[in-house]
Design a protein around this motif. Structure first.
Motif, PDB file in Angstrom:
ATOM      1  N   ALA A  16      -0.490  -5.801   2.844  1.00 58.07           N
ATOM      2  CA  ALA A  16      -1.237  -6.966   3.322  1.00 58.07           C
ATOM      3  C   ALA A  16      -0.710  -8.215   2.625  1.00 58.07           C
ATOM      4  O   ALA A  16      -0.295  -8.156   1.465  1.00 58.07           O
ATOM      5  N   SER A  41       6.536  -9.073   8.186  1.00 51.45           N
ATOM      6  CA  SER A  41       5.264  -9.537   8.739  1.00 51.45           C
ATOM      7  C   SER A  41       4.223  -9.386   7.636  1.00 51.45           C
ATOM      8  O   SER A  41       4.500  -8.772   6.596  1.00 51.45           O
ATOM      9  N   TYR A  45       4.248  -0.867   3.878  1.00 50.58           N
ATOM     10  CA  TYR A  45       3.005  -1.248   4.534  1.00 50.58           C
ATOM     11  C   TYR A  45       2.090  -1.892   3.505  1.00 50.58           C
ATOM     12  O   TYR A  45       2.028  -1.448   2.356  1.00 50.58           O
ATOM     13  N   ASN A  72       0.813  -1.218   0.000  1.00 48.54           N
ATOM     14  CA  ASN A  72       0.000   0.000   0.000  1.00 48.54           C
ATOM     15  C   ASN A  72       0.846   1.267   0.000  1.00 48.54           C
ATOM     16  O   ASN A  72       0.415   2.297  -0.539  1.00 48.54           O
ATOM     17  N   THR A  87       5.797 -13.540  11.099  1.00 45.13           N
ATOM     18  CA  THR A  87       6.495 -12.345  11.580  1.00 45.13           C
ATOM     19  C   THR A  87       7.883 -12.748  12.063  1.00 45.13           C
ATOM     20  O   THR A  87       8.019 -13.531  13.013  1.00 45.13           O
ATOM     21  N   THR A 125       1.850  -7.408   7.361  1.00 49.10           N
ATOM     22  CA  THR A 125       1.458  -6.012   7.105  1.00 49.10           C
ATOM     23  C   THR A 125       2.611  -5.023   7.028  1.00 49.10           C
ATOM     24  O   THR A 125       2.397  -3.864   6.671  1.00 49.10           O
ATOM     25  N   GLN A 126       3.825  -5.439   7.342  1.00 53.65           N
ATOM     26  CA  GLN A 126       4.955  -4.503   7.336  1.00 53.65           C
ATOM     27  C   GLN A 126       6.260  -5.213   7.012  1.00 53.65           C
ATOM     28  O   GLN A 126       6.508  -6.322   7.485  1.00 53.65           O
TER      29      GLN A 126
END
Length: 327
Positions: free
Chosen positions: A126, A162, A124, A100, A132, A164-165
């Motif tokens: 998904a 992870s 960032y 994103n 993680t 998301t990051q």
């Protein structure tokens, strides 16, 4: 007997049903009044009908013709068609792996005007990893948590991954200009996310409420409770310092000897007052991290913004706290 037709001459055999009479109906020689109504289409209108009376002793001078105004039947209302519902389009499913935003790892600013080769970046999104995980070795790995990150097709070293990051080092080999980031997990790749690479873009690391990650001369972390006395030394940690005189391989830790010093012109201010820079370069033993060793200028005690400028590019302005000079 009688018959009637439309004025245009067309026959209309409905006389059989008029008043229940038929062709053989006989009338006594007298005045006969015929009463009937015609059933016609929806157009209606005035029509001239001809009544013919035959039989012995019939006086035709009584006027065998008459004009009849035909009233159209009440039209059957045309049913309002039920509109066919517009089918709801099936939403396009989100990609399984999605990036994103690309952000400056120090300031967390997304859409920053530039990211410097060798600096630390944060993505960032998904589905960017299956687990993680933080890197445990150096040189940094290029696969972590089942994820890989390619910058302009070149693998990037990963600090952390992870779903998301992702934290990564922007490879030193990436030239200034437009670049793309693509994350791949289990053979599935994200859509390329574009960002801009510049020769230098300093960013001071943060913690808490916009506090600069700064070490006081006594090795404590600078804070409102632990200010730096005027005249003492601070170590400021940042990334994106630009080229150095002792290039460090991508993903590797910076050496302690010889040091890797920043080559571009630099300056620093605390509260708008010039702060002398004693050293600016890569932090020994770390990947992608730089440090600036500063002397605290003469200021009244308080909390002030700290700014470091390299190659004409200003950093963010997090806060440091200054105390009176030590006796």
């Amino acid at each position: 007997t009688f018959e009637w037709v439309y004025a245009n001459g067309a026959a209309h055999p409905q006389y059989d049903a008029v008043m229940g009479l038929d062709r053989s109906t006989q009338f006594a020689p007298s005045r006969v009044t015929l009463a009937f109504q015609a059933q016609v289409g929806a157009t209606g209108g005035a029509f001239t009908n001809r009544v013919t009376v035959t039989g012995a002793g019939v006086n035709l001078s009584t006027g065998p013709t008459a004009s009849v105004f035909v009233v159209p039947p009440t039209p059957t209302p045309t049913p309002t068609p039920t509109p066919t519902p517009t089918p709801t389009p099936t939403p396009t499913p989100e990609p399984a792996v999605r990036v994103n935003a690309v952000a400056h790892a120090a300031s967390s600013a997304t859409g920053a005007p530039g990211f410097s080769p060798g600096s630390i970046i944060t993505l960032y999104g998904a589905g960017m990893a299956t687990s993680t995980v933080s890197a445990a070795t150096t040189p940094l790995p290029t696969t972590l948590g089942g994820a890989t990150l390619a910058i302009n097709g070149r693998p990037a070293p990963l600090f952390y991954a992870s779903p998301t990051q992702i934290n990564a080092q922007l490879p030193n080999e990436i030239a200034p200009g437009e670049a793309t980031a693509v994350v791949t997990v289990g053979g599935v790749s994200s859509t390329a996310r574009s960002f801009t690479v510049t020769a230098v873009h300093p960013g001071i690391f943060l913690f808490g409420e916009n506090r600069a990650v700064v070490q006081n001369q006594d090795f404590s972390v600078n804070s409102a409770d632990r200010p730096a006395p005027v005249g003492s030394f601070l170590t400021v940690y940042l990334t994106g310092i630009g080229p150095v005189d002792n290039p460090v391989p991508t993903g590797a830790v910076a050496p302690a000897s010889p040091l890797a010093r920043a080559t571009l012109a630099s300056s620093a201010t605390i509260g708008g007052q010039n702060a002398e820079i004693l050293f600016l370069g890569a932090t020994p033993g770390l990947v992608g991290v730089g440090q600036a060793n500063l002397r605290v200028p003469s200021l009244t005690p308080g909390t002030y913004p700290l700014v470091i400028t390299i190659g004409g590019v200003r950093s963010n302005a997090p806060l440091v706290t200054v105390a009176a000079a030590a006796p």
